[in-house]
Every structure is written in C-alpha cells, then in structure tokens.
Design a protein around this motif. Structure first.
Motif, short mmCIF file in Angstrom:
data_model
loop_
_atom_site.label_atom_id
_atom_site.label_comp_id
_atom_site.label_asym_id
_atom_site.label_seq_id
_atom_site.Cartn_x
_atom_site.Cartn_y
_atom_site.Cartn_z
N GLN A 1 103.03 40.53 -13.68
CA GLN A 1 103.55 39.45 -14.51
C GLN A 1 104.46 40.00 -15.61
O GLN A 1 105.53 39.44 -15.86
N GLU A 2 104.06 41.09 -16.25
CA GLU A 2 104.87 41.67 -17.32
C GLU A 2 106.21 42.19 -16.80
O GLU A 2 107.24 41.97 -17.42
N ARG A 3 106.19 42.88 -15.64
CA ARG A 3 107.44 43.41 -15.07
C ARG A 3 108.41 42.30 -14.70
O ARG A 3 109.62 42.49 -14.68
N ASN A 4 107.87 41.11 -14.40
CA ASN A 4 108.71 39.98 -14.00
C ASN A 4 108.84 38.92 -15.09
O ASN A 4 109.37 37.84 -14.83
N ASN A 5 108.37 39.24 -16.30
CA ASN A 5 108.44 38.32 -17.44
C ASN A 5 107.88 36.94 -17.10
O ASN A 5 108.54 35.92 -17.32
N LEU A 6 106.66 36.91 -16.56
CA LEU A 6 106.04 35.66 -16.16
C LEU A 6 104.74 35.43 -16.92
O LEU A 6 103.93 36.35 -17.06
N ASP A 7 104.55 34.22 -17.41
CA ASP A 7 103.25 33.87 -17.99
C ASP A 7 102.35 33.38 -16.85
O ASP A 7 102.79 33.26 -15.70
N ASP A 8 101.09 33.12 -17.17
CA ASP A 8 100.12 32.72 -16.14
C ASP A 8 100.58 31.48 -15.37
O ASP A 8 100.49 31.43 -14.14
N GLU A 9 101.05 30.48 -16.10
CA GLU A 9 101.44 29.22 -15.46
C GLU A 9 102.63 29.41 -14.51
O GLU A 9 102.63 28.90 -13.39
N SER A 10 103.64 30.16 -14.95
CA SER A 10 104.81 30.43 -14.10
C SER A 10 104.41 31.19 -12.85
O SER A 10 104.88 30.92 -11.75
N PHE A 11 103.52 32.17 -13.04
CA PHE A 11 103.08 32.98 -11.93
C PHE A 11 102.32 32.14 -10.91
O PHE A 11 102.57 32.23 -9.70
N ARG A 12 101.43 31.28 -11.39
CA ARG A 12 100.68 30.40 -10.48
C ARG A 12 101.62 29.44 -9.75
O ARG A 12 101.41 29.13 -8.58
N GLN A 13 102.65 28.98 -10.43
CA GLN A 13 103.62 28.07 -9.80
C GLN A 13 104.38 28.78 -8.68
O GLN A 13 104.61 28.21 -7.62
#
Length: 156
Positions: free
Chosen positions: A98-110
């Motif tokens: 998530q950090e390498r792709n600048n994603l928060d939990d919600e974005s990642f789950r989406q």
C-alpha cells in the motif's frame, strides 16, 4: 479433466449442469478453471492500467496454471517443514504494498474488488508468496556445498 456439477432440483425434472472444471489436482488440492480465469483477468486488468509490466505471452491461462501448481507444491513443502507465517508478517507485507503504491485501506480494497478479489483472498496469496520465498531460500541454502564437498564432487 473433471468437472464440478451442480444439481438443480425444481418442479421439473432434475438436471446437472457443469459450473466449473477441475484443471489440476496437486496432492489432493484442487485447482479450478474459474480460479485460473480470475487471476488471468486480474493480471490483464492490472497490465491495462499500467500497474504491472508483463509481456502478453507471460499472461496466459497456461502460465497462470503453472504458477498456481508451483505455489501449491511449495506450500506443501512448507507444511511438511512446519513453516508458519504470522499474521503480522502478512499485515506488514500488505502495508508495504500500500505504501509503495500510495494507497489507503479503502482504495486498496476497492482495487481488489475491481479485480474480483477480496482482502481475505489477497491475504492468502501474500501468505503463499511468503511461504514460497522461504521454501526456495531453504532449498537454495541446502544446495550450497562446502569447498571440500565441491572439490570432492569435481574430482569424482
């Protein structure tokens, strides 16, 4: 290859419909065609979005099946050696992604949802990848002969 049949019972006559096919059996662990197709579609979508850089010939159902088979074999080796992966290791790996792709939990789950996957399925894949890395590392370490063993082998 076999198939998984669904028996439908209703007011009319009963009938069986094949809803999925078994494409491989690895030590009793079944791999379904739907699993291969799901990963195939996810990889194609990730490539289309520029999230991965893979050649088209590397994104084939056959190569994906081979990869799943390899993972199942390595997972069996890990189980034989009583290797376990802690939940915290999985959490840390996902956090790093998530950090390498600048994603928060919600974005990642989406993103997972858009790929037809869930967090539970992704966690299982991460766990299998960590196990795979450990088994490969262990096997490579076991193949490192001493200088004396190498010399003896060479002389023989």
């Amino acid at each position: 290859m076999g198939g998984v049949a669904l028996l439908a019972i209703g007011s009319g006559p009963a009938f069986a419909e094949i809803v999925d096919k078994i494409v491989a059996n690895v030590n009793g662990s079944i791999i379904l065609l739907s699993d291969v197709k799901k990963q195939y579609e996810a990889l194609r979508e990730m490539k289309a979005r520029g999230q991965i850089d893979m050649a088209d010939e590397d994104i084939s159902e056959r190569k994906i099946l081979d990869t799943i088979i390899d993972e199942k074999i390595l997972a069996a080796h890990a189980k034989e050696r009583d290797m376990e992966i802690k939940e915290s290791e999985i959490d840390n790996t996902i956090k790093g992604i998530q950090e390498r792709n600048n994603l928060d939990d919600e974005s990642f789950r989406q993103i997972l949802k858009n790929q037809g996957s869930s967090m539970a399925e992704f966690r299982e894949r991460v766990k299998n990848q960590i196990l795979t890395q450990r088994v490969v590392s262990l096997e490579v370490d076991m193949v490192n002969p001493t200088e004396e063993e190498a010399r003896e082998y060479y002389e023989t």
